[in-house]
Write a protein that holds these residues in place. Sequence first.
Motif, short mmCIF file in Angstrom:
data_model
loop_
_atom_site.label_atom_id
_atom_site.label_comp_id
_atom_site.label_asym_id
_atom_site.label_seq_id
_atom_site.Cartn_x
_atom_site.Cartn_y
_atom_site.Cartn_z
N CYS A 136 0.85 -1.20 0.00
CA CYS A 136 0.00 0.00 0.00
C CYS A 136 0.89 1.24 0.00
O CYS A 136 1.52 1.57 1.01
CB CYS A 136 -0.92 -0.02 1.21
SG CYS A 136 -1.95 -1.52 1.30
N ILE A 137 0.92 1.93 -1.12
CA ILE A 137 1.86 3.03 -1.34
C ILE A 137 1.18 4.38 -1.14
O ILE A 137 0.05 4.58 -1.60
CB ILE A 137 2.46 2.95 -2.76
CG1 ILE A 137 3.14 1.59 -2.97
CG2 ILE A 137 3.43 4.07 -3.03
CD1 ILE A 137 3.46 1.27 -4.42
N GLY A 138 1.88 5.31 -0.50
CA GLY A 138 1.36 6.66 -0.34
C GLY A 138 1.82 7.27 0.97
O GLY A 138 2.64 6.69 1.68
N THR A 139 1.29 8.43 1.29
CA THR A 139 1.68 9.13 2.51
C THR A 139 0.46 9.75 3.19
O THR A 139 -0.48 10.19 2.51
CB THR A 139 2.72 10.23 2.21
OG1 THR A 139 2.98 10.98 3.40
CG2 THR A 139 2.23 11.18 1.12
N ASP A 140 0.51 9.79 4.50
CA ASP A 140 -0.59 10.41 5.25
C ASP A 140 -0.44 11.93 5.30
O ASP A 140 -1.28 12.62 5.88
CB ASP A 140 -0.64 9.85 6.68
CG ASP A 140 0.64 10.08 7.45
OD1 ASP A 140 1.72 10.22 6.82
OD2 ASP A 140 0.58 10.12 8.70
N ARG A 141 0.61 12.46 4.67
CA ARG A 141 0.83 13.91 4.70
C ARG A 141 0.14 14.65 3.54
O ARG A 141 0.22 15.86 3.45
CB ARG A 141 2.34 14.20 4.65
CG ARG A 141 3.08 13.71 5.89
CD ARG A 141 4.57 13.96 5.78
NE ARG A 141 5.28 13.46 6.94
CZ ARG A 141 5.51 14.14 8.05
NH1 ARG A 141 5.06 15.39 8.15
NH2 ARG A 141 6.18 13.62 9.06
N SER A 142 -0.50 13.90 2.67
CA SER A 142 -1.21 14.50 1.54
C SER A 142 -2.54 13.77 1.38
O SER A 142 -2.56 12.55 1.23
CB SER A 142 -0.38 14.36 0.26
OG SER A 142 -1.15 14.68 -0.88
N THR A 143 -3.63 14.50 1.41
CA THR A 143 -4.95 13.88 1.33
C THR A 143 -5.08 12.99 0.10
O THR A 143 -5.47 11.82 0.19
CB THR A 143 -6.06 14.95 1.29
OG1 THR A 143 -5.93 15.80 2.42
CG2 THR A 143 -7.43 14.30 1.30
N ASP A 176 -2.85 11.57 -1.68
CA ASP A 176 -1.88 10.48 -1.75
C ASP A 176 -2.02 9.52 -0.56
O ASP A 176 -1.16 8.68 -0.34
CB ASP A 176 -0.46 11.05 -1.80
CG ASP A 176 0.53 10.07 -2.42
OD1 ASP A 176 0.08 9.16 -3.15
OD2 ASP A 176 1.74 10.20 -2.16
N SER A 177 -3.09 9.65 0.19
CA SER A 177 -3.26 8.82 1.39
C SER A 177 -4.06 7.54 1.14
O SER A 177 -4.31 6.77 2.06
CB SER A 177 -3.93 9.63 2.52
OG SER A 177 -5.25 10.00 2.15
N LEU A 178 -4.44 7.30 -0.11
CA LEU A 178 -5.26 6.13 -0.42
C LEU A 178 -4.59 4.83 0.01
O LEU A 178 -5.20 4.00 0.70
CB LEU A 178 -5.59 6.09 -1.91
CG LEU A 178 -6.37 4.85 -2.38
CD1 LEU A 178 -7.75 4.81 -1.75
CD2 LEU A 178 -6.47 4.82 -3.89
N GLY A 179 -3.34 4.63 -0.39
CA GLY A 179 -2.63 3.40 -0.05
C GLY A 179 -2.56 3.16 1.45
O GLY A 179 -2.95 2.08 1.93
#
Length: 200
Positions: free
Chosen positions: A40-47, A49-52
């Motif tokens: 699951c790729i992404g970051t919690d710092r960007s809405t 990009d938080s999907l993963g």
Amino acid sequence: MLSKTIFDCEDKNSIFKIRDCLSSEILEVMKQNRDLIILCIGTDRSTGDSLGPLVGDKLKFFLRNKINILGNLENPIHAKNICKTMKKIKSTYSNPYIIAIDASLGNVQNVGNVIIESKPIFPGSAMNKDLPPVGDLSITGIVNVSGALEFMVLQNTRLCTVMHLADIISSGLYHSIIKTIGSNNLTLSKNATLEDLFEG
């Protein structure tokens, strides 16, 4: 091999369509006794990009032999650690099958849809990151419209859209594994319930 398939998440049967689409692929992986990695790729710092990480969080209680969930809100896998993560996967598992999950930007008519196909994801492409392709199969959720200033587009994506996509993807994955290998071998962490998988 799955050709590019688009799922409309407003369709009330989208979870079951995703389940059926993934089940045949997962069955072949289990027949070959390969480790299944849900990355699951992404970051919690960007809405946007938080999907993963949201999908990883919804599935983090789901534990079973040969099935591994990597990436969640607490420990996200993103551009800065994806290469290190891939090296660790290759050194830990023999011939793993990787399902890569990530957010994507696309045409306005595809926003809110899920795309599944037997090809890797190029993480960070929206941010012009030069990273290696990841995954044997990709699940991408179209969170917003592509175009100029994509960093700002991701930062200003509606959380409602991302959460809805995360619910559909995590539910579809969960049900595809249950359909393929049954629920008898399902293990949850000590204090979790099945409802924990889809809270949020």
